[in-house]
Scaffold this active site. Structure first.
Site, short mmCIF file in Angstrom:
data_model
loop_
_atom_site.label_atom_id
_atom_site.label_comp_id
_atom_site.label_asym_id
_atom_site.label_seq_id
_atom_site.Cartn_x
_atom_site.Cartn_y
_atom_site.Cartn_z
CD1 TRP A 112 22.63 -32.38 17.31
CD2 TRP A 112 22.90 -31.62 15.45
NE1 TRP A 112 23.54 -31.92 16.99
CE2 TRP A 112 24.17 -31.59 16.13
CE3 TRP A 112 23.08 -30.46 14.12
CZ2 TRP A 112 25.40 -31.54 15.06
CZ3 TRP A 112 24.52 -30.04 12.97
CH2 TRP A 112 25.70 -30.68 13.80
CE1 TYR B 20 20.89 -27.69 14.08
CE2 TYR B 20 18.69 -28.33 13.47
CZ TYR B 20 19.49 -27.39 14.81
OH TYR B 20 19.03 -27.39 15.32
CG HIS C 76 21.50 -22.01 15.16
ND1 HIS C 76 21.38 -22.82 13.82
CD2 HIS C 76 21.22 -22.84 16.58
CE1 HIS C 76 21.45 -24.10 14.63
NE2 HIS C 76 21.20 -24.06 15.84
CG LEU D 264 14.46 -37.55 25.69
CD1 LEU D 264 14.11 -38.62 24.66
CD2 LEU D 264 14.00 -37.60 26.94
CE LYS E 250 18.68 -37.39 15.04
NZ LYS E 250 19.51 -38.80 15.48
CE LYS F 22 4.56 -45.60 16.17
NZ LYS F 22 4.31 -47.26 15.69
P1 NAP Z 1 17.85 -34.88 22.01
O1 NAP Z 1 16.61 -35.52 21.32
O2 NAP Z 1 17.52 -34.94 23.56
O3 NAP Z 1 18.27 -36.53 21.60
C1 NAP Z 1 18.79 -36.88 20.83
C2 NAP Z 1 18.88 -38.93 21.27
O4 NAP Z 1 18.33 -39.30 22.22
C3 NAP Z 1 19.18 -39.34 19.84
O5 NAP Z 1 20.34 -40.10 19.56
C4 NAP Z 1 18.31 -40.29 20.11
O6 NAP Z 1 17.85 -41.36 18.81
C5 NAP Z 1 17.73 -40.37 21.13
N1 NAP Z 1 16.00 -40.66 21.45
C6 NAP Z 1 15.04 -39.44 21.73
N2 NAP Z 1 13.91 -40.24 22.04
C7 NAP Z 1 14.05 -41.57 22.22
C8 NAP Z 1 13.77 -42.42 23.11
N3 NAP Z 1 12.39 -42.16 23.91
N4 NAP Z 1 14.65 -43.62 24.03
C9 NAP Z 1 15.85 -43.31 24.15
N5 NAP Z 1 16.52 -42.54 22.70
C10 NAP Z 1 15.67 -41.87 21.95
O7 NAP Z 1 19.49 -34.34 21.82
P2 NAP Z 1 19.44 -32.63 19.98
O8 NAP Z 1 18.22 -33.84 18.73
O9 NAP Z 1 20.81 -32.56 20.55
O10 NAP Z 1 18.24 -32.24 20.53
C11 NAP Z 1 16.61 -31.94 19.61
C12 NAP Z 1 17.21 -31.02 19.05
O11 NAP Z 1 16.95 -29.59 19.35
C13 NAP Z 1 17.71 -31.30 17.83
O12 NAP Z 1 17.56 -32.19 16.56
C14 NAP Z 1 17.98 -29.62 16.92
O13 NAP Z 1 16.08 -29.96 16.55
C15 NAP Z 1 17.71 -28.98 18.22
N6 NAP Z 1 19.13 -27.96 18.94
C16 NAP Z 1 19.19 -27.30 18.92
C17 NAP Z 1 20.73 -26.80 19.48
C18 NAP Z 1 20.53 -25.02 19.06
O14 NAP Z 1 21.55 -24.54 19.27
N7 NAP Z 1 19.79 -24.04 18.56
C19 NAP Z 1 21.87 -27.26 19.18
C20 NAP Z 1 20.84 -28.90 19.97
C21 NAP Z 1 20.07 -29.16 19.28
P3 NAP Z 1 17.02 -42.05 17.75
O15 NAP Z 1 17.41 -40.80 16.92
O16 NAP Z 1 18.08 -43.69 17.21
O17 NAP Z 1 16.23 -42.49 17.51
#
Ligand code: NAP
Length: 300
Positions: A32, A69, A128, A218, A261, A269
């Site tokens: 996402w 997405y 979804h 996260l 993500k 990493k």
């Molecule tokens: P998330 O994974 O909790 O957070 C992503 C954010 O955290 C990004 O800004 C990323 O930065 C940052 N990040 C990642 N690792 C980090 C670290 N080690 N230290 C500091 N910051 C870090 O949130 P999300 O993207 O919303 O959720 C994950 C995935 O779940 C989505 O990408 C999607 O595939 C899925 N999702 C599904 C639904 C659904 O309705 N089914 C809804 C929301 C999300 P950078 O990108 O700059 O590295």
């Protein structure tokens, strides 16, 4: 390689059993905001593609994407990123939008996703989000069609309550093997789209052999920052980062895997450092019970 030739294991990754002999990595990569939000944004294509490719190389072979997405562009980027890998090495999940849940719309959406991804099948196809305007019976017939025609190996749902999973399962020949829901240290029972996650949905999934794919592990980066006392204390004691503690807490739970993500390679990493070790039972209990859920706040 397992007997079906699927899911070749990358050294160092941890897996959980999804269904009879089929395993899924505890850590996948979310997409996402890779390739845009609700619309395509091609500005960072190179960086996004490299992030997915790096994650897979490092063992995060579960790639989570959706037609929603970047209005399909995330799937284009996934396609670019996976070219050098053997298909059987990957576990690819994509999702049909809630406005496409009529029978023909599901089938067409799945075919469009496969075309963008340039593959003949996905490993997991998810609804979804529920749509009360479309009878679930119609949607589940289409989900069965996709399995029967080998367009997906498995079917699942996302943002579904226990009652909604039950109803969907009653209308499907194939087992719903996963529910993707918002779950992290800050979001327990009160997610953006689902309630009673920890008190009802997770115990139900654990009991019924349904994998919980925790999204927003996260809390969009909030749990990767210092400032929450208990998380800071554990990070220091375990010589890990806050993000690693938050992810380890999730994957230590039965039937839970996750898909952070990250576009920045250093984040990918770092997140991998969340596996290969375990929090003690006592620290798990403290995170379960004493984490300041009510005090925490983050913007969705
Ligand atoms: P998330 O994974 O909790 O957070 C992503 C954010 O955290 C990004 O800004 C990323 O930065 C940052 N990040 C990642 N690792 C980090 C670290 N080690 N230290 C500091 N910051 C870090 O949130 P999300 O993207 O919303 O959720 C994950 C995935 O779940 C989505 O990408 C999607 O595939 C899925 N999702 C599904 C639904 C659904 O309705 N089914 C809804 C929301 C999300 P950078 O990108 O700059 O590295």
């Amino acid at each position: 390689m397992n007997k079906n030739g699927f899911n070749v294991e990358v050294k160092g990754m941890e897996f959980k059993e999804l269904t009879d002999g089929v395993k899924i990595p505890v850590l996948g990569i979310g997409t996402w905001k890779i390739g845009g939000g609700l619309r395509a944004d091609r500005t960072h294509d190179k960086e996004c593609m490299l992030a997915i490719k790096t994650a897979v190389k490092l063992g995060m072979t579960h790639i989570d994407t959706a037609e929603l997405y970047g209005n399909g562009h995330a799937e284009d980027l996934v396609s670019e990123a996976i070219q050098e890998f053997r298909r059987e090495q990957l576990f690819i999940t994509t999702k049909v939008k809630s406005e496409n849940l009529k029978y023909n719309d599901v089938v067409s959406a799945a075919k469009r996703s496969l075309k963008r991804l340039r593959i003949s099948y996905v490993d997991l196809y998810l609804i979804h989000a529920p749509n009360p305007e479309v009878p679930i019976e119609e949607t589940m017939k289409a989900m069965d069609y996709l399995v029967e025609n080998k367009l997906t190996r498995f079917i699942g749902v996302s943002n579904f309550s226990v009652e909604q999973i039950n109803e969907a399962q009653n209308h499907a020949k194939n087992k719903i093997i996963a529910n993707q829901i918002e779950y992290n240290l800050l979001t327990r029972d009160q997610g953006q789209f689902t309630n009673e996650v920890e008190s009802k949905i997770i115990p139900y999934c654990q009991k019924n052999g349904i994998m919980v794919i925790a999204y927003r592990p996260l809390a969009k980066g909030e749990l990767a920052k210092p400032g929450i006392k208990l998380l800071d204390e554990l990070a220091e004691r375990y010589c890990r980062t806050q993000a690693q503690i938050a992810i380890n807490w999730l994957i230590s739970k039965p039937n839970v895997v996750t898909i952070p993500k990250a576009v920045r390679i250093e984040h990918i990493k770092e997140n991998l450092g969340a596996i290969g070790w375990r929090l003690s039972e006592e620290d798990m209990r403290r995170l379960d019970c004493d984490f300041p859920v009510k005090d925490a706040f983050y913007n969705l």
